[in-house]
Design an enzyme around this catalytic site. Structure first.
Site, PDB file in Angstrom:
ATOM      1  N   ASP A  61       0.851  -1.193   0.000  1.00 20.72           N
ATOM      2  CA  ASP A  61       0.000   0.000   0.000  1.00 20.72           C
ATOM      3  C   ASP A  61       0.881   1.234   0.000  1.00 20.72           C
ATOM      4  O   ASP A  61       1.755   1.390   0.858  1.00 20.72           O
ATOM      5  CB  ASP A  61      -0.889  -0.026   1.237  1.00 20.72           C
ATOM      6  CG  ASP A  61      -1.973   1.041   1.218  1.00 20.72           C
ATOM      7  OD1 ASP A  61      -1.737   2.130   0.660  1.00 20.72           O
ATOM      8  OD2 ASP A  61      -3.051   0.795   1.781  1.00 20.72           O
ATOM      9  N   VAL A  62       0.633   2.118  -0.944  1.00 22.02           N
ATOM     10  CA  VAL A  62       1.468   3.312  -1.073  1.00 22.02           C
ATOM     11  C   VAL A  62       1.376   4.212   0.160  1.00 22.02           C
ATOM     12  O   VAL A  62       2.286   5.011   0.413  1.00 22.02           O
ATOM     13  CB  VAL A  62       1.084   4.075  -2.362  1.00 22.02           C
ATOM     14  CG1 VAL A  62      -0.229   4.809  -2.204  1.00 22.02           C
ATOM     15  CG2 VAL A  62       2.172   5.017  -2.810  1.00 22.02           C
ATOM     16  N   TYR A 153      -9.493  15.793  -5.490  1.00 26.74           N
ATOM     17  CA  TYR A 153      -8.469  15.356  -6.438  1.00 26.74           C
ATOM     18  C   TYR A 153      -7.626  16.535  -6.906  1.00 26.74           C
ATOM     19  O   TYR A 153      -6.391  16.470  -6.916  1.00 26.74           O
ATOM     20  CB  TYR A 153      -9.137  14.678  -7.626  1.00 26.74           C
ATOM     21  CG  TYR A 153      -8.192  14.219  -8.704  1.00 26.74           C
ATOM     22  CD1 TYR A 153      -7.403  13.090  -8.530  1.00 26.74           C
ATOM     23  CD2 TYR A 153      -8.091  14.913  -9.912  1.00 26.74           C
ATOM     24  CE1 TYR A 153      -6.533  12.657  -9.528  1.00 26.74           C
ATOM     25  CE2 TYR A 153      -7.233  14.487 -10.912  1.00 26.74           C
ATOM     26  CZ  TYR A 153      -6.459  13.363 -10.716  1.00 26.74           C
ATOM     27  OH  TYR A 153      -5.600  12.944 -11.700  1.00 26.74           O
TER      28      TYR A 153
END
Length: 252
Positions: A61-62, A153
């Protein structure tokens, strides 16, 4: 014929299981690099690795420091690391500013901002130890221009562009260049998910997105990959701190 640009180089690519990360990894491998692939999607990683001779995969997982440390250790075991492309990211919900929940906002920032920061935090020391290199992050035109239906975003990608400029100035004396690509609407699984999420309004949303690009079409993943490879290469040796639009003229 010209010589491959990355022969003998070791590159780390996050988000390498699909989309722009996969295209970047394949391009690096085709030009001689040995690639370390990182993503949560183990099946996707295996598919990418099959197209990248000599590559290795690290599933994780980043947003996890422990997983990022495992990535750095695996990369360091191969030899001097000089290239990093941070393609892992998420679009998040296409909702107005007041409609996004705190949990949704945090998730977008965790993946796009914290994830990028952690990748650089753990790989940058390896690039320094190698005597220099190049980092390319993945931002977006949404981080450079207003995006009312995807405010989380857009804000997260704006943070990435600022991170790039700060890192570029700080690391220039160490022989490390830091840039980003800022794609417009690129035909990837992420863009398809955006259109699919519109339901009965899909055709309208697709037309709205297309109208933003004067060139008259959506971009191809390979076109973004080509820009990434250029920025990673020695041909871009005097370029750092740049957030490069690859957007079919959207920001012109």
């Amino acid at each position: 014929m010209t010589s491959p640009r990355f022969t003998g180089r070791i590159a780390v690519v996050t988000g390498g299981a699909s989309g722009l990360g996969r295209v970047t990894a394949e391009g690096l491998a085709a030009e001689g690099a040995r690639v370390v692939l990182f993503d949560r999607d183990e099946a996707g990683l295996a598919e990418t690795a099959a197209k990248c001779p000599g590559s290795i995969t690290v599933a994780g997982d980043v947003t996890s420091a422990a997983d990022q440390q495992r990535l750095a250790e695996a990369a360091a075991a191969l030899g001097p690391v000089t290239l990093l492309a941070t393609a892992a990211g998420t679009l998040g919900p296409t909702l107005g500013f007041l409609d996004i929940s705190e949990e949704q906002w945090d998730r977008v920032f965790d993946i796009n901002v914290k994830g990028t920061w952690l990748s650089i935090r753990y790989i940058l020391p390896l690039i320094k130890a190698a005597g220099g290199g190049s980092i390319v992050t993945f931002a977006s035109t949404a981080g450079l221009i207003a995006q009312p239906v995807m405010p989380a975003y857009a804000a997260s990608k704006a943070a990435v562009t600022s991170m790039v400029r700060s890192l570029a100035k700080g690391e220039a004396p160490n022989g490390i260049r830091v840039n980003s690509v800022c794609p417009g609407s690129i035909w990837t699984p992420m863009l398809e998910a955006t259109f699919a999420g519109a339901g009965e309004e899909r055709a309208k949303r697709e037309a709205e997105f297309l109208a933003r690009h004067p060139i008259g079409r959506f971009g191809k993943a390979e076109e973004v990959g080509a820009a990434v490879l250029f920025l990673l290469s020695d041909a871009a040796g005097f370029i750092t701190g740049v957030n490069l639009p690859v957007d079919g003229g959207r920001l012109a």
